[in-house]
Design an enzyme around this catalytic site. Structure first.
Site, short mmCIF file in Angstrom:
data_model
loop_
_atom_site.label_atom_id
_atom_site.label_comp_id
_atom_site.label_asym_id
_atom_site.label_seq_id
_atom_site.Cartn_x
_atom_site.Cartn_y
_atom_site.Cartn_z
CG HIS A 70 -0.30 0.10 2.53
ND1 HIS A 70 0.28 1.26 3.00
CD2 HIS A 70 -0.13 -0.82 3.50
CE1 HIS A 70 0.77 1.06 4.19
NE2 HIS A 70 0.54 -0.19 4.53
CD GLU A 110 2.52 -5.11 8.42
OE1 GLU A 110 2.84 -6.32 8.33
OE2 GLU A 110 3.14 -4.20 7.83
#
Length: 238
Positions: free
Chosen positions: A16, A106
Site C-alpha cells: 500500500h 499486517e
C-alpha cells in the site's frame, strides 16, 4: 489448448501507499488508517506505468487476488484495479477473483502498535529484556500480538492456496498469476515463507510504499519457488 500469452505463474506483491504512521516510522498493524495524498499518488503512478493491458501486471492474466482487510490496502487495491483507474490504462478485476483475508493482514504488533523501533527496544530494555541480543521481530515477535510462528503459519496457509491455483498451470496451460495487496512487513515475511525460509533467517529486503514485487518459480517447477531480481517489460502497444 494453452493460452499463447500464458507464462510460468507469478505472484505480484503490492504494498500500500504511504500513511501518516508509515511516514513517521510507527508500527502500524491493526490501526485502520487511510493513505496520505502522497500515498495515493504513489499507487496511482505505479498503476499508470505497470498495471494494464500488455503491461507488467496485466489483469487479463490474473486468476486470484488476495487483499488485506485494512483500509489502506483496500484503497490501494481500488487504485490499482478499480473502475477509477481505467482512465490511466489499467483494467478492473472481476469481484469473484478477489478475497479479503486476515492471512495477508499486517503483523499484529500488539503492545508495540504505534511505536517506533527505538521506542520498542528502550521499553524492553527498561524491563530487563534483551540483555544479550537486541529485540528482533523476526525472531521475538510482539508482546500482546503475534509471534513469528503465528505469522508464518497464516502465510503458509495462503501459500498453499496459491500453489493449488498455480500447480496445474506451470507450463502455460492457463493464465494463473495472482496478486497480493498488503503491507510492507507482512509482504517481506511472505517472501521468506515463499522461499521456504524461517522468518528469523537474515534476508534484508526493501519494498517501498506503492511498490510491486514479483515471485515465481524456477524451471517451471512448483517445487522451485523463487523471486525475481530483474525483469523484462512487455513490448509497448503498436
Amino acid at each position: 489448448m494453452s493460452d499463447a500469452n500464458a507464462t510460468t505463474p507469478r505472484v505480484f506483491i503490492a504494498r500500500h501507499g504511504e500513511t501518516e504512521w508509515a511516514k513517521n516510522g510507527r508500527y502500524t498493524g491493526r490501526t485502520d488508517i487511510e493513505l496520505t495524498p502522497n500515498g495515493v499518488n504513489q499507487v496511482s503512478s505505479t498503476a499508470r506505468q505497470l498495471v494494464g493491458r500488455r503491461r507488467l501486471l496485466d489483469p487479463a492474466t490474473v486468476a486470484r487476488v488476495w487483499v488485506s482487510p485494512r483500509k489502506r490496502a483496500q484503497q490501494t487495491f481500488q487504485i490499482l484495479f478499480g473502475a477509477d483507474s481505467n482512465s490511466s490504462g489499467t483494467a478492473t478485476i472481476d469481484s469473484d477473483k478477489v478475497s479479503l483475508t486476515e492471512d495477508i493482514a499486517e503483523w499484529h504488533y500488539g503492545d508495540y502498535e504505534g511505536l517506533k523501533t527505538d521506542e520498542i527496544k528502550a521499553k524492553r530494555k527498561d524491563r530487563g529484556l534483551d540483555k544479550e541480543t537486541p529485540w528482533n521481530i523476526w525472531r521475538d515477535g510482539c508482546e500482546g500480538g503475534e509471534s513469528a510462528q503465528e505469522v508464518s503459519d497464516r502465510l503458509d496457509r495462503l501459500i498453499s492456496q496459491i500453489r493449488d491455483v498455480q500447480r496445474p498451470c506451470m507450463n502455460g496451460e492457463a493464465n494463473a498469476d495472482v496478486a497480493l495487496v498488503a503491507h510492507g512487513h507482512i509482504l517481506r515475511a511472505f517472501v521468506k515463507r515463499w522461499l521456504g525460509y524461517p522468518l528469523h533467517t537474515p534476508l534484508e529486503m526493501m519494498l517501498e510504499p506503492g511498490a510491486i514485487g514479483i515471485l515465481s518459480y524456477k524451471n517451471k517447477n512448483i517445487n522451485e519457488p523463487a523471486f525475481s531480481v530483474g525483469l523484462a517489460l512487455p513490448p509497448l502497444d503498436d
